[in-house]
Design a protein around this motif. Structure first.
Motif, PDB file in Angstrom:
ATOM      1  N   LEU A 138       0.957  -0.681   0.072  1.00 33.33           N
ATOM      2  CA  LEU A 138       0.402   0.025  -0.209  1.00 33.33           C
ATOM      3  C   LEU A 138       0.739   1.245  -0.182  1.00 33.33           C
ATOM      4  N   SER A 139       2.103   1.155  -0.190  1.00 34.29           N
ATOM      5  CA  SER A 139       3.151   2.436  -0.147  1.00 34.29           C
ATOM      6  C   SER A 139       4.349   1.995  -1.156  1.00 34.29           C
ATOM      7  N   ALA A 140       4.985   1.871  -1.641  1.00 29.17           N
ATOM      8  CA  ALA A 140       5.708   2.312  -2.834  1.00 29.17           C
ATOM      9  C   ALA A 140       7.027   1.658  -2.186  1.00 29.17           C
ATOM     10  N   ASP A 141       7.616   0.827  -2.706  1.00 26.37           N
ATOM     11  CA  ASP A 141       9.114   0.250  -1.954  1.00 26.37           C
ATOM     12  C   ASP A 141      10.326   1.440  -2.592  1.00 26.37           C
ATOM     13  N   LYS A 171      13.075  -4.229   3.058  1.00 29.87           N
ATOM     14  CA  LYS A 171      13.024  -3.396   2.175  1.00 29.87           C
ATOM     15  C   LYS A 171      12.434  -2.350   3.273  1.00 29.87           C
ATOM     16  N   PHE A 172      11.953  -1.081   2.305  1.00 31.07           N
ATOM     17  CA  PHE A 172      11.885   0.572   3.424  1.00 31.07           C
ATOM     18  C   PHE A 172      10.281   0.562   2.556  1.00 31.07           C
ATOM     19  N   TYR A 173       9.590   0.689   2.947  1.00 28.67           N
ATOM     20  CA  TYR A 173       8.221   1.343   1.995  1.00 28.67           C
ATOM     21  C   TYR A 173       7.317   2.808   2.414  1.00 28.67           C
ATOM     22  N   ALA A 174       8.609   3.915   2.881  1.00 30.18           N
ATOM     23  CA  ALA A 174       8.571   4.564   3.443  1.00 30.18           C
ATOM     24  C   ALA A 174       9.787   5.593   3.659  1.00 30.18           C
ATOM     25  N   GLN A 357       9.985   8.948  18.773  1.00 31.60           N
ATOM     26  CA  GLN A 357       8.968   8.495  17.008  1.00 31.60           C
ATOM     27  C   GLN A 357       9.352   8.564  15.999  1.00 31.60           C
ATOM     28  N   VAL A 358       9.835   8.161  14.681  1.00 33.86           N
ATOM     29  CA  VAL A 358       9.867   8.705  13.812  1.00 33.86           C
ATOM     30  C   VAL A 358       8.296   8.969  12.383  1.00 33.86           C
ATOM     31  N   ASP A 359       8.245   9.669  12.593  1.00 28.89           N
ATOM     32  CA  ASP A 359       6.628   9.679  11.213  1.00 28.89           C
ATOM     33  C   ASP A 359       6.791   9.272  10.689  1.00 28.89           C
ATOM     34  N   LEU A 360       6.429   8.588   9.227  1.00 31.41           N
ATOM     35  CA  LEU A 360       6.598   8.314   7.496  1.00 31.41           C
ATOM     36  C   LEU A 360       5.961   9.093   6.943  1.00 31.41           C
ATOM     37  N   LEU A 361       6.333   9.379   5.836  1.00 26.73           N
ATOM     38  CA  LEU A 361       6.111  10.359   4.784  1.00 26.73           C
ATOM     39  C   LEU A 361       6.149   9.340   3.913  1.00 26.73           C
ATOM     40  N   GLY A 362       4.884   8.465   3.370  1.00 31.15           N
ATOM     41  CA  GLY A 362       4.203   7.461   2.901  1.00 31.15           C
ATOM     42  C   GLY A 362       4.287   8.242   0.857  1.00 31.15           C
ATOM     43  N   PHE A 363       4.489   6.744  -0.600  1.00 31.44           N
ATOM     44  CA  PHE A 363       4.563   6.982  -1.686  1.00 31.44           C
ATOM     45  C   PHE A 363       3.255   6.502  -2.373  1.00 31.44           C
TER      46      PHE A 363
END
Length: 550
Positions: A138-141, A171-174, A357-363
């Motif tokens: 649901l979020s790009a790799d 893998k990272f999705y954000a 905490q680290v908030d995420l930036l999704g793509f």
């Protein structure tokens, strides 16, 4: 961390998102995994990055918008520099409530999501649910794009260990978006000193909070304002929900719930919270309250303490609710009006309820490689050279460090940027506050369940039953049979769990569980030896290890 783990508020209704998540479904519910086909048009050489209401980065401001606004002009200058190096990229503003999980769900599955969105909304700010949504595609790799732009190498030391744990199967999705040291109690320094009460310390407990709140309650002013998750912090400090979740490989969901066996420990804690509400009458509380409601009550003077993330302390002056405006109204330096302290510790010295905490930036999963590369490039530039330039202009224009180091900017994402900007967070908010922030940032991270177990590919039991019980304890008057409540909660959760099936095999679950609880054993032995000896070790040996044998 407990099931009430918090994410960093960027809007005042994030806590309300959790109640909206009561159905427990992920974004792909009803639609399966998201298609990987590209709809961004990058194959033509032109890239359009769609953002929402200027978040995280807006389109090029018009000349009219730049007039008379130094900050907007600085942003245009910085964005222009990046766009000169990246011809063919256009940033287009769209209208979508990306903070609403269902709205974002519909946009992603329908292929109309913005290019970038707050990644934590994928799972309602619940780390396990976020990772599950990522595993569903649901979020790009963006793993390779992060490497290309050396995002991890640029991170500040306090960000890196948290960020590294966001990998899902390597893998990272954000991308990392913002950092903060977590939640704690904001309190009125001036009132505490005026009344001769004891100021908070890093070693304070919820008994100390109760005494302080009782002393601060006068007339229409309550000692403390707490929303739903805040009311549970007394229980979280002693790990009630952590101890109640026991591994059970062989069952459908691999976990069982046990609130009854340690009821002697939990009942007094629940009663203590209820006594604050009904006996002391020192709590302003409503289950419908959000982050903004509690902050507003604090700034208005309706309550002298509120429980929230640290960045609410550093709201820029002139915003809807800023402690700095309260200090200005009282004509005092902010350090003489407001303070912040990490969460109280448990009765046996169980600490570290406040966690970074680290908030995420999704793509968008529909972005092609070219668009993803440009999106990560823009983010890296804006958090590095762009951050320095914009904040330098802000200081040169306002001469107000509070407008430079506002919100999460007290501890930026990238290393070395603070030193390149005039002034400092200490000058903005006072050294006492920043000393506590830096102390919190140095707190070792408690092993988090979501970072040890494989991401679930199917939804699991929701938190509704637990939330309902919290509401009962916080709002129902009279004598409650708390032991019966705990037994009922346990039964309900175990019955619910029977209807869910984990996507993790029993052998994989056992391996993950062993590593997870071994990490806890080592952590508490080192960081809270009294709790480890008096509480954790016997529970670990008698309840956890037998379940993981064989």
């Amino acid at each position: 961390m407990t099931m009430f783990d918090r994410g960093t508020p960027g809007v005042t209704t994030r806590r309300q998102l959790l109640s909206m998540m009561a159905a427990g479904t992920f974004l792909a519910a009803g639609g399966g995994l998201v298609s990987s086909c590209s709809r961004d048009g990058s194959a033509s050489g032109e890239v359009v990055l769609k953002t929402t209401d200027g978040w995280p980065y807006g389109p090029m401001p018009t000349a009219k918008e730049q007039q008379g606004n130094a900050g907007t002009k600085a942003y245009a200058e910085v964005l222009g520099e990046w766009m000169d190096k990246n011809p063919g990229v256009t940033i287009k503003d769209t209208k979508l409530d990306v903070w609403n999980q269902q709205t974002l769900s519909t946009a992603i599955t329908g292929g109309t999501a913005p290019s970038m969105f707050p990644g934590d909304v994928l799972g309602g700010w619940n780390r396990q649910a976020v990772r599950s949504a990522m595993a569903q595609g649901l979020s790009a790799d963006v793993t390779e794009h992060l490497k290309t732009h050396d995002i991890e190498g640029k991170l500040a030391t306090y960000v890196k260990p948290i960020w590294q744990k966001w990998a899902v199967e390597g893998k990272f999705y954000a991308a990392p978006w913002i950092y903060n040291v977590g939640t704690g109690l904001h309190y009125r320094v001036d009132l505490i000193r005026q009344l001769g009460l004891k100021e908070p310390t890093p070693e304070w407990t919820w008994d100390d909070v109760r005494e302080l709140a009782r002393g601060l309650t006068q007339g229409k002013r309550k000692g403390i304002v707490l929303q739903g998750w805040g009311l549970n912090q007394r229980l979280s400090a002693d790990g009630m929900d952590f101890h109640a979740k026991v591994p059970a490989p062989g069952t459908n969901w691999n976990w069982r719930y046990d609130y009854s066996s340690q009821a002697d420990r939990w009942v007094p804690l629940i009663q203590g919270m209820r006594d604050m509400v009904f006996k002391d009458k020192s709590v302003l509380a409503d289950v419908s309250m959000g982050d903004g409601d509690t902050l507003a009550a604090f700034v208005r003077g309706d309550a002298a303490i509120h429980n929230n993330t640290v960045i609410f302390f550093s709201n820029a002056p002139g915003s809807d609710n800023a402690p700095a405006d309260l200090a200005k109204r009282l004509n005092k330096p902010i350090e003489e009006v407001a303070g912040w302290m990490t969460q109280p510790i448990g009765l046996d010295g169980r600490n570290a309820t406040t966690q970074g905490q680290v908030d995420l930036l999704g793509f968008s999963p529909d972005l092609g490689d070219t668009a993803l590369d440009k999106a990560i490039s823009l983010h890296a530039y804006m958090q590095g050279p762009g951050w320095i330039r914009q904040h330098t202009v802000t200081y040169e224009t306002t001469k107000d460090p509070k407008r430079v180091f506002d919100g999460a900017n007290i501890m930026p994402l990238f290393a070395g940027v603070v030193e390149e900007v005039p002034s400092s967070p200490d000058e903005a908010w006072g050294k006492p506050f920043m000393d506590q922030v830096r102390r919190a940032a140095a707190t070792p991270l408690v092993p988090n369940e979501s970072f040890y177990f494989p991401a679930e590919l199917s939804p699991g039991p929701t938190e509704t039953a637990r939330d309902d019980m919290s509401s009962r304890w916080a709002n129902e008057r009279g004598d409650l049979d708390l032991r019966e409540d705990l037994a009922k909660l346990e039964t309900t959760l175990n019955q619910q769990s029977e209807s869910f099936s984990s996507s993790t095999s029993d052998p994989d679950f056992v391996r993950a569980a062993r590593a997870y609880f071994e990490a806890h054993d080592a952590y508490w032995r080192e960081n809270a030896p009294e709790y480890h000896q008096n509480v954790f070790r016997s529970w670990y040996e008698n309840s956890v290890l037998p379940a993981l044998k064989g």
